[in-house]
Design a protein around this motif. Structure first.
Motif, PDB file in Angstrom:
ATOM      1  N   VAL A  40       0.834  -1.199   0.000  1.00 14.73           N
ATOM      2  CA  VAL A  40       0.000   0.000   0.000  1.00 14.73           C
ATOM      3  C   VAL A  40       0.874   1.257   0.000  1.00 14.73           C
ATOM      4  O   VAL A  40       0.610   2.208  -0.733  1.00 14.73           O
ATOM      5  CB  VAL A  40      -0.984  -0.002   1.192  1.00 14.73           C
ATOM      6  CG1 VAL A  40      -1.707   1.335   1.314  1.00 14.73           C
ATOM      7  CG2 VAL A  40      -1.992  -1.132   1.049  1.00 14.73           C
ATOM      8  N   ILE A  44       0.764   4.086  -2.863  1.00 16.82           N
ATOM      9  CA  ILE A  44       0.538   5.503  -2.544  1.00 16.82           C
ATOM     10  C   ILE A  44       1.625   6.357  -3.195  1.00 16.82           C
ATOM     11  O   ILE A  44       1.345   7.393  -3.792  1.00 16.82           O
ATOM     12  CB  ILE A  44       0.476   5.737  -1.024  1.00 16.82           C
ATOM     13  CG1 ILE A  44      -0.812   5.133  -0.444  1.00 16.82           C
ATOM     14  CG2 ILE A  44       0.566   7.228  -0.697  1.00 16.82           C
ATOM     15  CD1 ILE A  44      -0.847   5.104   1.072  1.00 16.82           C
ATOM     16  N   ILE A  54      -3.747  11.921  -3.333  1.00 13.44           N
ATOM     17  CA  ILE A  54      -3.246  10.718  -2.674  1.00 13.44           C
ATOM     18  C   ILE A  54      -2.066  11.028  -1.751  1.00 13.44           C
ATOM     19  O   ILE A  54      -1.832  10.322  -0.774  1.00 13.44           O
ATOM     20  CB  ILE A  54      -2.819   9.670  -3.740  1.00 13.44           C
ATOM     21  CG1 ILE A  54      -3.982   9.319  -4.644  1.00 13.44           C
ATOM     22  CG2 ILE A  54      -2.227   8.424  -3.117  1.00 13.44           C
ATOM     23  CD1 ILE A  54      -5.167   8.695  -3.965  1.00 13.44           C
ATOM     24  N   LEU A  57      -2.161  10.714   2.138  1.00 12.66           N
ATOM     25  CA  LEU A  57      -2.592   9.436   2.723  1.00 12.66           C
ATOM     26  C   LEU A  57      -1.414   8.637   3.260  1.00 12.66           C
ATOM     27  O   LEU A  57      -0.300   8.721   2.748  1.00 12.66           O
ATOM     28  CB  LEU A  57      -3.325   8.594   1.677  1.00 12.66           C
ATOM     29  CG  LEU A  57      -4.638   9.146   1.160  1.00 12.66           C
ATOM     30  CD1 LEU A  57      -5.209   8.200   0.107  1.00 12.66           C
ATOM     31  CD2 LEU A  57      -5.635   9.337   2.284  1.00 12.66           C
ATOM     32  N   ASN A  61      -4.666   5.133   7.013  1.00 10.86           N
ATOM     33  CA  ASN A  61      -5.872   5.760   6.484  1.00 10.86           C
ATOM     34  C   ASN A  61      -6.532   4.916   5.392  1.00 10.86           C
ATOM     35  O   ASN A  61      -7.638   5.220   4.972  1.00 10.86           O
ATOM     36  CB  ASN A  61      -5.562   7.136   5.892  1.00 10.86           C
ATOM     37  CG  ASN A  61      -4.992   8.087   6.899  1.00 10.86           C
ATOM     38  OD1 ASN A  61      -3.862   8.521   6.759  1.00 10.86           O
ATOM     39  ND2 ASN A  61      -5.751   8.413   7.924  1.00 10.86           N
ATOM     40  N   CYS A  62      -5.848   3.896   4.930  1.00 13.51           N
ATOM     41  CA  CYS A  62      -6.320   3.115   3.787  1.00 13.51           C
ATOM     42  C   CYS A  62      -6.635   1.658   4.111  1.00 13.51           C
ATOM     43  O   CYS A  62      -7.060   0.918   3.236  1.00 13.51           O
ATOM     44  CB  CYS A  62      -5.262   3.128   2.683  1.00 13.51           C
ATOM     45  SG  CYS A  62      -4.797   4.763   2.137  1.00 13.51           S
ATOM     46  N   THR A  63      -6.381   1.237   5.324  1.00 15.93           N
ATOM     47  CA  THR A  63      -6.574  -0.175   5.677  1.00 15.93           C
ATOM     48  C   THR A  63      -7.353  -0.297   6.981  1.00 15.93           C
ATOM     49  O   THR A  63      -7.441   0.652   7.763  1.00 15.93           O
ATOM     50  CB  THR A  63      -5.218  -0.891   5.828  1.00 15.93           C
ATOM     51  OG1 THR A  63      -4.434  -0.217   6.811  1.00 15.93           O
ATOM     52  CG2 THR A  63      -4.451  -0.918   4.510  1.00 15.93           C
TER      53      THR A  63
END
Length: 71
Positions: A40, A44, A54, A57, A61-63
């Protein structure tokens, strides 16, 4: 970057989706989690080179945590 540990864990988890199994295989989870977080982070970085939305991030914040996701 292949996600070998991540796919392996998810395959095993599909067959053994219970807390005792998960507790016994926590080391596999930790390895898969690190592998996925690295993936990830790399994505990013690549996507943010052409999409400024993006850039701010980070992985957290994404998982979601696999055992706390109540969606």
């Amino acid at each position: 970057m292949p996600l070998t540990a991540t796919v392996s864990l998810l395959t095993l988890l599909k067959k053994n989706n219970n807390k005792p199994w998960f507790d016994q295989n926590r080391d596999k989870y930790i390895s898969a989690k690190a592998e996925f977080e690295n993936f990830v982070t790399e994505m990013i970085g690549l996507i943010s080179s052409y999409d400024d939305d993006i850039k701010p991030l980070d992985v957290k914040n994404c998982t979601f945590r696999i055992n706390r996701d109540i969606r």
